[in-house]
Scaffold this motif. Structure first.
Motif, PDB file in Angstrom:
ATOM      1  N   MET A  33      -7.307  -3.520  -3.122  1.00 40.02           N
ATOM      2  CA  MET A  33      -6.348  -4.160  -2.235  1.00 40.02           C
ATOM      3  C   MET A  33      -6.587  -3.732  -0.788  1.00 40.02           C
ATOM      4  SD  MET A  33      -2.174  -4.048  -2.289  1.00 40.02           S
ATOM      5  CE  MET A  33      -1.228  -4.849  -0.991  1.00 40.02           C
ATOM      6  N   ASP A  34      -6.919  -2.443  -0.579  1.00 42.80           N
ATOM      7  CA  ASP A  34      -7.256  -1.972   0.756  1.00 42.80           C
ATOM      8  C   ASP A  34      -8.414  -2.780   1.330  1.00 42.80           C
ATOM      9  OD1 ASP A  34      -5.303  -0.096   0.655  1.00 42.80           O
ATOM     10  OD2 ASP A  34      -6.627   1.607   0.303  1.00 42.80           O
ATOM     11  N   ILE A  87       5.078  -4.473  -5.546  1.00 47.20           N
ATOM     12  CA  ILE A  87       3.622  -4.453  -5.712  1.00 47.20           C
ATOM     13  C   ILE A  87       3.102  -3.019  -5.646  1.00 47.20           C
ATOM     14  CG2 ILE A  87       1.430  -5.186  -4.683  1.00 47.20           C
ATOM     15  CD1 ILE A  87       2.881  -7.679  -3.670  1.00 47.20           C
ATOM     16  N   HIS A  88       3.684  -2.237  -4.749  1.00 42.39           N
ATOM     17  CA  HIS A  88       3.262  -0.838  -4.588  1.00 42.39           C
ATOM     18  C   HIS A  88       3.481  -0.045  -5.872  1.00 42.39           C
ATOM     19  CE1 HIS A  88       2.747   3.136  -2.888  1.00 42.39           C
ATOM     20  NE2 HIS A  88       3.959   3.464  -3.265  1.00 42.39           N
ATOM     21  N   ARG A  89       4.618  -0.250  -6.508  1.00 39.36           N
ATOM     22  CA  ARG A  89       4.892   0.483  -7.744  1.00 39.36           C
ATOM     23  C   ARG A  89       3.908   0.102  -8.843  1.00 39.36           C
ATOM     24  NH1 ARG A  89      10.202  -0.009  -5.733  1.00 39.36           N
ATOM     25  NH2 ARG A  89      10.563  -2.012  -6.733  1.00 39.36           N
ATOM     26  N   LEU A  90       3.499  -1.153  -8.861  1.00 41.22           N
ATOM     27  CA  LEU A  90       2.504  -1.573  -9.844  1.00 41.22           C
ATOM     28  C   LEU A  90       1.142  -0.958  -9.555  1.00 41.22           C
ATOM     29  CD1 LEU A  90       3.405  -5.373 -10.188  1.00 41.22           C
ATOM     30  CD2 LEU A  90       3.892  -3.546 -11.832  1.00 41.22           C
ATOM     31  N   LEU A  91       0.791  -0.885  -8.254  1.00 44.31           N
ATOM     32  CA  LEU A  91      -0.520  -0.347  -7.879  1.00 44.31           C
ATOM     33  C   LEU A  91      -0.615   1.151  -8.119  1.00 44.31           C
ATOM     34  CD1 LEU A  91      -1.268  -2.296  -4.569  1.00 44.31           C
ATOM     35  CD2 LEU A  91      -2.126  -2.755  -6.867  1.00 44.31           C
ATOM     36  N   GLN A  92       0.532   1.846  -8.087  1.00 43.34           N
ATOM     37  CA  GLN A  92       0.505   3.287  -8.340  1.00 43.34           C
ATOM     38  C   GLN A  92      -0.002   3.603  -9.745  1.00 43.34           C
ATOM     39  OE1 GLN A  92       4.608   4.367  -7.212  1.00 43.34           O
ATOM     40  NE2 GLN A  92       3.714   5.737  -5.672  1.00 43.34           N
ATOM     41  N   ARG A  93       0.213   2.682 -10.655  1.00 42.20           N
ATOM     42  CA  ARG A  93      -0.256   2.894 -12.027  1.00 42.20           C
ATOM     43  C   ARG A  93      -1.742   2.584 -12.156  1.00 42.20           C
ATOM     44  NH1 ARG A  93       4.516  -0.958 -14.407  1.00 42.20           N
ATOM     45  NH2 ARG A  93       6.292   0.156 -13.459  1.00 42.20           N
ATOM     46  N   LYS A  94      -2.294   1.849 -11.196  1.00 42.53           N
ATOM     47  CA  LYS A  94      -3.703   1.462 -11.247  1.00 42.53           C
ATOM     48  C   LYS A  94      -4.337   1.730  -9.885  1.00 42.53           C
ATOM     49  CE  LYS A  94      -2.811  -2.151 -14.677  1.00 42.53           C
ATOM     50  NZ  LYS A  94      -2.951  -3.604 -15.007  1.00 42.53           N
ATOM     51  N   ARG A 114       0.818  -1.214   0.000  1.00 45.12           N
ATOM     52  CA  ARG A 114       0.000   0.000   0.000  1.00 45.12           C
ATOM     53  C   ARG A 114       0.851   1.263   0.000  1.00 45.12           C
ATOM     54  NH1 ARG A 114      -2.668   1.029   4.428  1.00 45.12           N
ATOM     55  NH2 ARG A 114      -4.424   2.135   3.484  1.00 45.12           N
ATOM     56  N   GLU A 115       1.993   1.245   0.734  1.00 44.16           N
ATOM     57  CA  GLU A 115       2.733   2.489   0.947  1.00 44.16           C
ATOM     58  C   GLU A 115       4.209   2.427   0.556  1.00 44.16           C
ATOM     59  OE1 GLU A 115       1.663   4.569   4.717  1.00 44.16           O
ATOM     60  OE2 GLU A 115       0.517   2.737   5.111  1.00 44.16           O
ATOM     61  N   GLY A 116       4.670   1.312   0.026  1.00 41.10           N
ATOM     62  CA  GLY A 116       6.052   1.234  -0.424  1.00 41.10           C
ATOM     63  C   GLY A 116       6.940   0.452   0.518  1.00 41.10           C
ATOM     64  N   HIS A 117       8.148   0.130   0.031  1.00 40.26           N
ATOM     65  CA  HIS A 117       9.026  -0.749   0.793  1.00 40.26           C
ATOM     66  C   HIS A 117       9.540  -0.096   2.078  1.00 40.26           C
ATOM     67  CE1 HIS A 117      12.056   1.572  -1.509  1.00 40.26           C
ATOM     68  NE2 HIS A 117      12.848   1.341  -0.471  1.00 40.26           N
ATOM     69  N   ALA A 118       9.623   1.254   2.117  1.00 41.92           N
ATOM     70  CA  ALA A 118      10.097   1.921   3.335  1.00 41.92           C
ATOM     71  C   ALA A 118       9.123   1.694   4.491  1.00 41.92           C
ATOM     72  CB  ALA A 118      10.279   3.411   3.086  1.00 41.92           C
TER      73      ALA A 118
END
Length: 212
Positions: free
Chosen positions: A191-192, A177-184, A37-41
């Motif tokens: 996912m939430d 996964i986050h980077r892919l979801l940013q495009r969609k 949801r929010e990235g690897h960090a």
């Protein structure tokens, strides 16, 4: 050193740790959900929080505090319902969240802190994890050793080390996964909902668990 600490079959212990850490569960799902949801960090924060909870359980097992959960039905029930309520609360927040509320660029720092705190609490408030440490670690330490408590600490640290390594892999995978979801964005919203429903399910499962 292992003789003084009473550690027995350390190689078998490490293999068991790896197998247990690779087994999917709440920790695995939570790290993937937060990093997705929010990235690897933020996923890193979740991973560190969960393993910080494992530190608490290790110390509790060494000090004998975990034994209280095994002998006291009240203590077990209190911790169990607190953990279940907390998981349900996180799940409901994700279910009810709206897409416009998700602003990773503005909440990256607070996201990391929140993921760490939530990860630690979901682990610490799970009495089954505490009983697992109490039952698992002593099997590999001789009670006749000079320093059995130190042996338990070493085993606990080893378990945390293998778990943290796998947690970091999960956080990085969730980042992809986050980077892919940013495009969609619409997929991210679904996912939430899915993550919220699963966390709510984990909370309900914990609420109905019994001491074994």
């Amino acid at each position: 050193m292992t003789t003084m600490l009473g550690i027995q079959h350390y190689d078998a212990f490490l293999l068991a740790c790896i197998a247990l850490n690779l087994t999917p569960g709440l920790d695995t799902f939570y790290i993937l959900a937060r990093s997705g949801r929010e990235g690897h960090a933020v996923g890193l924060g979740a991973a560190l929080g969960i393993n910080a909870g494992c530190v608490v359980h290790t110390l509790a097992a060494v000090l004998g505090l975990s034994a209280l959960l095994m002998t006291s039905a009240v203590a077990f029930a209190v911790l169990k319902y607190l953990g279940a309520a907390y998981l349900a609360w996180i799940g409901l927040r994700m279910l009810l969240s709206r897409q416009h509320e998700r602003r990773p660029t503005q909440t990256r720092g607070t996201g990391f802190a929140a993921a760490f705190r939530q990860g630690m609490l979901t682990n610490v408030l799970n009495p089954k994890v505490a009983l697992f440490y109490l039952a698992f670690l002593p099997q590999f330490v001789s009670l006749h050793a000079v320093h059995p408590q130190l042996g338990l600490l070493v085993l606990g640290a080893s378990f945390i080390g293998t778990g943290l390594s796998w947690s970091l892999v999960l956080a990085m995978a969730g980042g992809h996964i986050h980077r892919l979801l940013q495009r969609k964005p619409q997929v991210g919203q679904w996912m939430d909902r899915i993550c919220g429903a699963v966390l709510l399910g984990f909370g309900l499962k914990l609420a109905f668990q019994q001491r074994s």
